[in-house]
Enzyme design. Structure first.
Site, PDB file in Angstrom:
ATOM      1  N   LYS A 121      54.075  38.623  40.836  1.00 46.70           N
ATOM      2  CA  LYS A 121      54.317  37.257  41.318  1.00 46.70           C
ATOM      3  C   LYS A 121      53.258  36.789  42.324  1.00 46.70           C
ATOM      4  CE  LYS A 121      58.594  38.196  42.653  1.00 46.70           C
ATOM      5  NZ  LYS A 121      58.903  39.463  41.950  1.00 46.70           N
ATOM      6  N   THR A 122      53.006  37.617  43.320  1.00 44.95           N
ATOM      7  CA  THR A 122      52.084  37.201  44.386  1.00 44.95           C
ATOM      8  C   THR A 122      50.677  36.983  43.847  1.00 44.95           C
ATOM      9  OG1 THR A 122      53.375  38.348  46.079  1.00 44.95           O
ATOM     10  CG2 THR A 122      51.089  37.866  46.609  1.00 44.95           C
ATOM     11  N   GLU A 165      56.238  31.316  44.899  1.00 43.58           N
ATOM     12  CA  GLU A 165      56.860  32.475  44.253  1.00 43.58           C
ATOM     13  C   GLU A 165      58.354  32.232  44.102  1.00 43.58           C
ATOM     14  OE1 GLU A 165      55.977  36.433  45.630  1.00 43.58           O
ATOM     15  OE2 GLU A 165      54.054  35.740  46.388  1.00 43.58           O
TER      16      GLU A 165
END
Length: 458
Positions: A121-122, A165
């Site tokens: 995600k990051t 996110e």
């Protein structure tokens, strides 16, 4: 929850305003004309950033800190007996958790892009941010790690584009109603909350139904596709390694190097060749997801290529901290068996003489439930050194011990302190070795300690 509350208030107080998740939200609200105040227990770079805007910050938590506020935002780590929450409730001031505020904020952006999935995600959020900036699309962003291009983990843009996110833990992402959602992958994790993989799929299905325009989904991931199979209201765009996807990888560089080269194909047409500087097959898929998202939003292929080829990673994602006496020291956030397998497999292809994995298990439940998977992943590197299991939010009702994992990995050892680990690996690592710290807790402090000790020795 009143989803129009941001139209009704002007003065907002943040409890824990220096937190990495709070700071970028506060920045965006500040630049949108809200009058903010905040409190925190610790000085930090993010807190300095907040102070630089002239936002009033109190050190320590006291009931009087909330005076004049019309809304209070608190972090997930905040307990309900916090004096500022108690005071707010006594005064009838509404209090909301950070994830709720993020949801309210994304509601105000026409093109809110939420990046979800068990892994990546990051990195993908950061890639999308970098692409949109390079393409002149001026996004606001809330990222889970520090992006070197913006010198932090948040950004205030002037467009209707926002990237953030979407974390699934305790169904946090169900506070979001984005225009565009990315689903990178879907695996069993956070089973202390979800219990089963089926429950995770159900939550992702709810999240998909809260997305209004487009779902960018890993078409090779069976569980991710299961989560969106009944979605009819939004367009589904797929990405992946196989040719059945809308966007797929072709002409991969098969050499074992730190670079990942590939051609992006869209519906049978070769669009452009990309050469990443971040290693690993997982980063090719992260980059492809970012490419598909931004290309679909109208970003030019050349701008996407320029952004991805200059993307050097984010804080704690295979972050190289330096080279000392010929030994490379790096740190990574990997804390799930799949993430460890991916990161360590990439590290083993990078030409080091030996890869030293220094691992901190994160939560008793995850360690217990994935014990054999962790052992398999940690059998990839040349040497393994571990810490005790980090409890985080749990009591050890599972009876699991670090020795249970250690006994399953040949040659593994563990120590009780970061100093003992640092002394051990530095005494044994040789020129052209890699020392890689791994974990979702504070293992990065061990990496920083190793760097400090090498500098002192040097």
């Amino acid at each position: 929850m009143n989803r129009n509350i941001l139209s009704e208030v002007k003065r907002i107080h943040f409890i824990g305003i220096g937190g990495s998740g709070m700071c970028p939200i506060a920045e965006i609200l500040h630049h949108n004309g809200y009058i903010l105040s905040g409190s925190d227990m610790n000085e930090s770079d993010t807190l300095e950033r907040i102070k630089s805007y002239g936002i009033k910050v109190f050190m320590g938590h006291k009931g009087e800190n909330i005076e004049g506020s019309e809304l209070v935002v608190y972090t997930a780590a905040c307990k309900m007996d916090n004096p500022e929450i108690v005071a707010a409730k006594e005064k009838g001031i509404p209090c909301i958790e950070r994830s709720v505020m993020l949801g309210l904020l994304t509601d105000r952006y026409e093109n809110a892009i939420a990046v979800s999935g068990t892994h990546g995600k990051t990195t993908t959020t950061a890639m999308i941010t970098q692409i949109l900036m390079t393409a002149g699309m001026d996004p606001s962003a809330v990222i889970g790690g520090k992006l070197p291009l913006i010198g932090g983990n948040g950004r205030v843009g002037k467009s209707r584009n926002m990237v953030c996110e979407a974390c699934e833990y305790v169904d946090t992402f169900l506070q979001l109603h984005p225009a565009v959602s990315v689903i990178l992958n879907l695996e069993a994790d956070h089973l202390d909350y979800f219990g089963t993989l089926e429950n995770i799929i159900k939550s992702f299905n709810k999240f998909a139904h809260q997305t209004s325009k487009v779902l960018v989904v890993n078409g090779d991931d069976k569980e991710a596709m299961e989560a969106v199979k009944d979605v009819k209201h939004a367009e589904i765009v797929t990405f992946g390694a196989s040719e059945s996807n809308d966007y797929y990888l072709a002409d991969l560089n098969e050499e074992d190097t730190a670079c990942e080269d590939f051609t992006v194909v869209y519906k049978g047409e070769k669009l452009i060749r990309i050469n990443l500087i971040v290693p690993g097959e997982h980063n090719m898929l992260n980059a492809l997801a970012a490419f598909a998202t931004c290309h679909h939003l109208g970003a030019d292929c050349e701008a996407i290529k320029k952004a991805l080829e200059s993307f050097g990673g984010v804080h704690r994602r295979f972050e190289v901290l330096g080279k000392f006496e010929g030994v490379t020291v790096a740190d990574d956030f990997a804390h799930h068996p799949t993430e460890l397998t991916t990161t360590l497999s990439a590290a083993m292809k990078m030409g080091y003489s030996k890869v030293w994995a220094v691992f901190q298990p994160h939560t008793f439940s995850r360690t217990y439930m994935f014990l054999d998977d962790f052992a398999k992943a940690l059998s990839i590197p040349d040497r393994v050194v571990m810490t005790d299991i980090l409890p985080v939010r749990e009591v050890n009702t599972y009876g699991v011990k670090i020795e249970d994992l250690e006994s399953k990995i040949e040659g593994a050892c563990h120590f009780n302190s970061f100093r003992e680990i640092a002394d051990y690996v530095m005494a044994n690592a040789k020129e052209n070795d890699l020392i890689l710290t791994l974990g979702g807790g504070d293992i990065y402090k061990c990496a920083n300690l190793i760097v400090e000790l090498y500098k002192e020795r040097g």
